[in-house]
Design a protein around this motif. Structure first.
Motif, PDB file in Angstrom:
ATOM      1  N   ASN A 139       0.850  -1.191   0.000  1.00  0.00           N
ATOM      2  CA  ASN A 139       0.000   0.000   0.000  1.00  0.00           C
ATOM      3  C   ASN A 139       0.887   1.243   0.000  1.00  0.00           C
ATOM      4  O   ASN A 139       1.622   1.487   0.942  1.00  0.00           O
ATOM      5  CB  ASN A 139      -0.890  -0.001   1.255  1.00  0.00           C
ATOM      6  CG  ASN A 139      -1.902   1.126   1.230  1.00  0.00           C
ATOM      7  OD1 ASN A 139      -1.691   2.138   0.565  1.00  0.00           O
ATOM      8  ND2 ASN A 139      -2.993   0.948   1.957  1.00  0.00           N
ATOM      9  N   PRO A 140       0.823   2.067  -1.054  1.00  0.00           N
ATOM     10  CA  PRO A 140       1.722   3.219  -1.120  1.00  0.00           C
ATOM     11  C   PRO A 140       1.481   4.239  -0.033  1.00  0.00           C
ATOM     12  O   PRO A 140       2.365   4.986   0.323  1.00  0.00           O
ATOM     13  CB  PRO A 140       1.425   3.821  -2.499  1.00  0.00           C
ATOM     14  CG  PRO A 140       0.063   3.325  -2.869  1.00  0.00           C
ATOM     15  CD  PRO A 140      -0.039   1.970  -2.233  1.00  0.00           C
ATOM     16  N   VAL A 141       0.247   4.287   0.536  1.00  0.00           N
ATOM     17  CA  VAL A 141      -0.018   5.260   1.590  1.00  0.00           C
ATOM     18  C   VAL A 141       0.756   4.905   2.845  1.00  0.00           C
ATOM     19  O   VAL A 141       1.303   5.763   3.519  1.00  0.00           O
ATOM     20  CB  VAL A 141      -1.539   5.322   1.882  1.00  0.00           C
ATOM     21  CG1 VAL A 141      -1.804   6.215   3.078  1.00  0.00           C
ATOM     22  CG2 VAL A 141      -2.289   5.831   0.667  1.00  0.00           C
ATOM     23  N   GLU A 146       3.653   6.741  -2.198  1.00  0.00           N
ATOM     24  CA  GLU A 146       2.801   7.762  -2.808  1.00  0.00           C
ATOM     25  C   GLU A 146       3.238   9.155  -2.374  1.00  0.00           C
ATOM     26  O   GLU A 146       3.168  10.104  -3.147  1.00  0.00           O
ATOM     27  CB  GLU A 146       1.334   7.527  -2.452  1.00  0.00           C
ATOM     28  CG  GLU A 146       0.401   8.458  -3.198  1.00  0.00           C
ATOM     29  CD  GLU A 146      -1.027   7.959  -3.247  1.00  0.00           C
ATOM     30  OE1 GLU A 146      -1.910   8.796  -3.508  1.00  0.00           O
ATOM     31  OE2 GLU A 146      -1.249   6.764  -3.027  1.00  0.00           O
ATOM     32  N   SER A 147       3.695   9.280  -1.142  1.00  0.00           N
ATOM     33  CA  SER A 147       4.183  10.581  -0.685  1.00  0.00           C
ATOM     34  C   SER A 147       5.392  11.020  -1.506  1.00  0.00           C
ATOM     35  O   SER A 147       5.536  12.196  -1.850  1.00  0.00           O
ATOM     36  CB  SER A 147       4.564  10.511   0.794  1.00  0.00           C
ATOM     37  OG  SER A 147       3.445  10.237   1.601  1.00  0.00           O
ATOM     38  N   GLU A 148       6.261  10.064  -1.828  1.00  0.00           N
ATOM     39  CA  GLU A 148       7.472  10.395  -2.571  1.00  0.00           C
ATOM     40  C   GLU A 148       7.171  10.778  -4.014  1.00  0.00           C
ATOM     41  O   GLU A 148       7.855  11.624  -4.589  1.00  0.00           O
ATOM     42  CB  GLU A 148       8.437   9.209  -2.546  1.00  0.00           C
ATOM     43  CG  GLU A 148       9.000   8.900  -1.159  1.00  0.00           C
ATOM     44  CD  GLU A 148       9.817   7.626  -1.140  1.00  0.00           C
ATOM     45  OE1 GLU A 148      10.050   7.060  -2.236  1.00  0.00           O
ATOM     46  OE2 GLU A 148      10.217   7.195  -0.045  1.00  0.00           O
ATOM     47  N   PRO A 188     -10.028   9.319   0.568  1.00  0.00           N
ATOM     48  CA  PRO A 188      -8.798   9.027   1.317  1.00  0.00           C
ATOM     49  C   PRO A 188      -7.975  10.283   1.582  1.00  0.00           C
ATOM     50  O   PRO A 188      -8.001  11.244   0.807  1.00  0.00           O
ATOM     51  CB  PRO A 188      -8.045   8.065   0.388  1.00  0.00           C
ATOM     52  CG  PRO A 188      -9.092   7.456  -0.481  1.00  0.00           C
ATOM     53  CD  PRO A 188     -10.122   8.520  -0.674  1.00  0.00           C
ATOM     54  N   ALA A 189      -7.255  10.277   2.677  1.00  0.00           N
ATOM     55  CA  ALA A 189      -6.388  11.407   3.053  1.00  0.00           C
ATOM     56  C   ALA A 189      -5.059  11.266   2.318  1.00  0.00           C
ATOM     57  O   ALA A 189      -4.031  10.910   2.898  1.00  0.00           O
ATOM     58  CB  ALA A 189      -6.179  11.421   4.565  1.00  0.00           C
ATOM     59  N   ASN A 190      -5.094  11.564   1.006  1.00  0.00           N
ATOM     60  CA  ASN A 190      -3.889  11.359   0.196  1.00  0.00           C
ATOM     61  C   ASN A 190      -3.487  12.589  -0.609  1.00  0.00           C
ATOM     62  O   ASN A 190      -2.591  12.513  -1.449  1.00  0.00           O
ATOM     63  CB  ASN A 190      -4.087  10.170  -0.749  1.00  0.00           C
ATOM     64  CG  ASN A 190      -5.298  10.341  -1.668  1.00  0.00           C
ATOM     65  OD1 ASN A 190      -5.855  11.438  -1.779  1.00  0.00           O
ATOM     66  ND2 ASN A 190      -5.711   9.262  -2.312  1.00  0.00           N
ATOM     67  N   PRO A 207      -0.532  12.415   4.784  1.00  0.00           N
ATOM     68  CA  PRO A 207       0.879  12.310   5.176  1.00  0.00           C
ATOM     69  C   PRO A 207       1.587  13.659   5.160  1.00  0.00           C
ATOM     70  O   PRO A 207       1.382  14.478   4.261  1.00  0.00           O
ATOM     71  CB  PRO A 207       1.461  11.357   4.131  1.00  0.00           C
ATOM     72  CG  PRO A 207       0.292  10.525   3.697  1.00  0.00           C
ATOM     73  CD  PRO A 207      -0.883  11.452   3.720  1.00  0.00           C
ATOM     74  N   GLU A 208       2.429  13.885   6.139  1.00  0.00           N
ATOM     75  CA  GLU A 208       3.118  15.163   6.287  1.00  0.00           C
ATOM     76  C   GLU A 208       3.943  15.537   5.057  1.00  0.00           C
ATOM     77  O   GLU A 208       3.971  16.724   4.671  1.00  0.00           O
ATOM     78  CB  GLU A 208       4.006  15.147   7.536  1.00  0.00           C
ATOM     79  CG  GLU A 208       4.605  16.495   7.891  1.00  0.00           C
ATOM     80  CD  GLU A 208       3.566  17.567   8.169  1.00  0.00           C
ATOM     81  OE1 GLU A 208       3.871  18.755   7.898  1.00  0.00           O
ATOM     82  OE2 GLU A 208       2.459  17.236   8.646  1.00  0.00           O
ATOM     83  N   PRO A 209       4.630  14.589   4.399  1.00  0.00           N
ATOM     84  CA  PRO A 209       5.387  14.986   3.198  1.00  0.00           C
ATOM     85  C   PRO A 209       4.496  15.570   2.106  1.00  0.00           C
ATOM     86  O   PRO A 209       4.913  16.476   1.381  1.00  0.00           O
ATOM     87  CB  PRO A 209       6.042  13.668   2.744  1.00  0.00           C
ATOM     88  CG  PRO A 209       6.130  12.846   3.985  1.00  0.00           C
ATOM     89  CD  PRO A 209       4.898  13.178   4.771  1.00  0.00           C
TER      90      PRO A 209
END
Length: 346
Positions: A20-22, A27-29, A88-90, A262-264
């Motif tokens: 899962n990238p999350v 996914e952040s990167e 989603p929180a993405n 995510p913070e990033p």
């Protein structure tokens, strides 16, 4: 055989989770790797719509992806707020919101509030203006207030809902108008020009071009004092000093993502919007629109938002238009003593 399945299952779940990238940060990167949806809570032509469209066009080249804007109207902005929160929180849905969610809980509109979102940036605040048709018999702000006091419930006043600019200011005034609902400030101005209503209270950016074109006339600004950049328009605080304790007051606009993003991703969005905010083009837009620049992020944005939420909810409670703010852990504004009044919600 059963024991083997029990032994293998946790490792299978762990393996699938790691894909899962999350959760892994992949996914952040790579964010953003596709277009982002920007949700505007009101119709075209209003302050939130205008600022979202201008800031987005300057942010897209920095992010390297498009921001596809959608106007999701209704429910004083709560439908748009829910639309962002359900996903989603993405970071792929941004709420280009105004101040309204600060008031949802105490007014019974929604269980959501800005505590469920993370501010990317607060761009600017506005000064509300009281406007009428150029042919209106009301020549001054005092005229309007006196007529509303003498003939309650008769003057047709636009509203975008109880937590919109018009709804909050009329609650602050404590005057009885015949409220005519509109889906956004742009629509209410159209109604005013068509003489469907007699007055409207909107953010200055929404009305400014119509003011310049002499299609509407300003009676005054909702502020404690006159402002140099706003010409000779009288301020509510000087016309009616009893309202000074609530002033200055006005809408503000910002960009938000769902809490838990995510913070990033938040940092990437914050950096991109900050660069866009400081472009000459965007600052010129703020100046032309007669907004007051904020540019707040992080703790500064949260502090501004918390103070606004506190002050506004408490004066709405005092006026009998909201539940007791302490029910939602909203503190009494600092350095202010609030007088308790009977509240129909209690």
């Amino acid at each position: 055989m059963f024991s083997k399945r029990v032994f293998v299952l946790p490792f299978l779940i762990l393996f699938l989770s790691s894909c899962n990238p999350v959760t892994t940060g992949v996914e952040s990167e790579t964010y953003p790797s596709r277009s982002i949806t920007g949700v505007i809570p009101f119709g075209p032509g209003g302050g939130a719509d205008s600022i979202a469209r201008v800031i987005s066009q300057h942010t897209e080249p920095i992010l390297g992806e498009s921001i596809v804007l959608q106007n999701v109207e209704g429910g004083a902005g709560s439908i748009a707020a829910y639309d962002v929160h359900k996903d989603p929180a993405n970071g792929y849905k941004i709420l280009f919101g105004a101040e309204n969610p600060n008031l949802y809980r105490t007014t019974g509109i929604s269980d959501l509030s800005y505590h469920d979102y993370e501010p990317i940036m607060l761009f600017a605040r506005t000064v509300p203006v009281v406007i009428v048709h150029p042919d209106s018999p009301f020549q001054t702000l005092d005229d309007l207030i006196e007529q509303a006091e003498a003939d309650p419930g008769k003057i047709l006043m636009a509203t975008t809902g109880p937590v919109g600019t018009s709804g909050v200011v009329t609650s602050m005034l404590g005057l009885d108008f015949a409220m005519v609902p509109y889906k956004g400030e742009g629509a209410s101005i159209t109604g005013l020009m068509g003489k469907q209503i007699e007055a409207s209270i909107v953010s200055l950016p929404s009305a400014y071009n119509y003011i310049l074109a002499n299609k509407v006339r300003v009676l005054g600004i909702v502020n404690d004092t006159r402002l140099e950049d706003f010409g000779d328009w009288p301020a509510l605080g000087e016309v009616a000093p009893d309202y000074l304790e609530h002033l200055p007051w006005g809408a503000y606009y910002g960009a938000y993502v769902k809490k838990g993003t995510p913070e990033p991703i938040i940092e990437k969005l914050r950096d991109s919007f900050t660069q866009a905010f400081h472009t000459d083009e965007f600052q010129s837009f703020i100046e032309r629109s007669k907004m007051i620049s904020l540019g707040l992020t992080g703790d500064e944005a949260l502090a501004y938002q918390t103070e606004w939420e506190s002050r506004t909810n408490w004066f709405l409670y005092q006026s009998g238009f909201a539940e007791h703010p302490s029910n939602y852990n909203i503190p009494i504004p600092r350095n202010e003593t609030q007088k308790e009044r009977k509240n129909p919600f209690d």
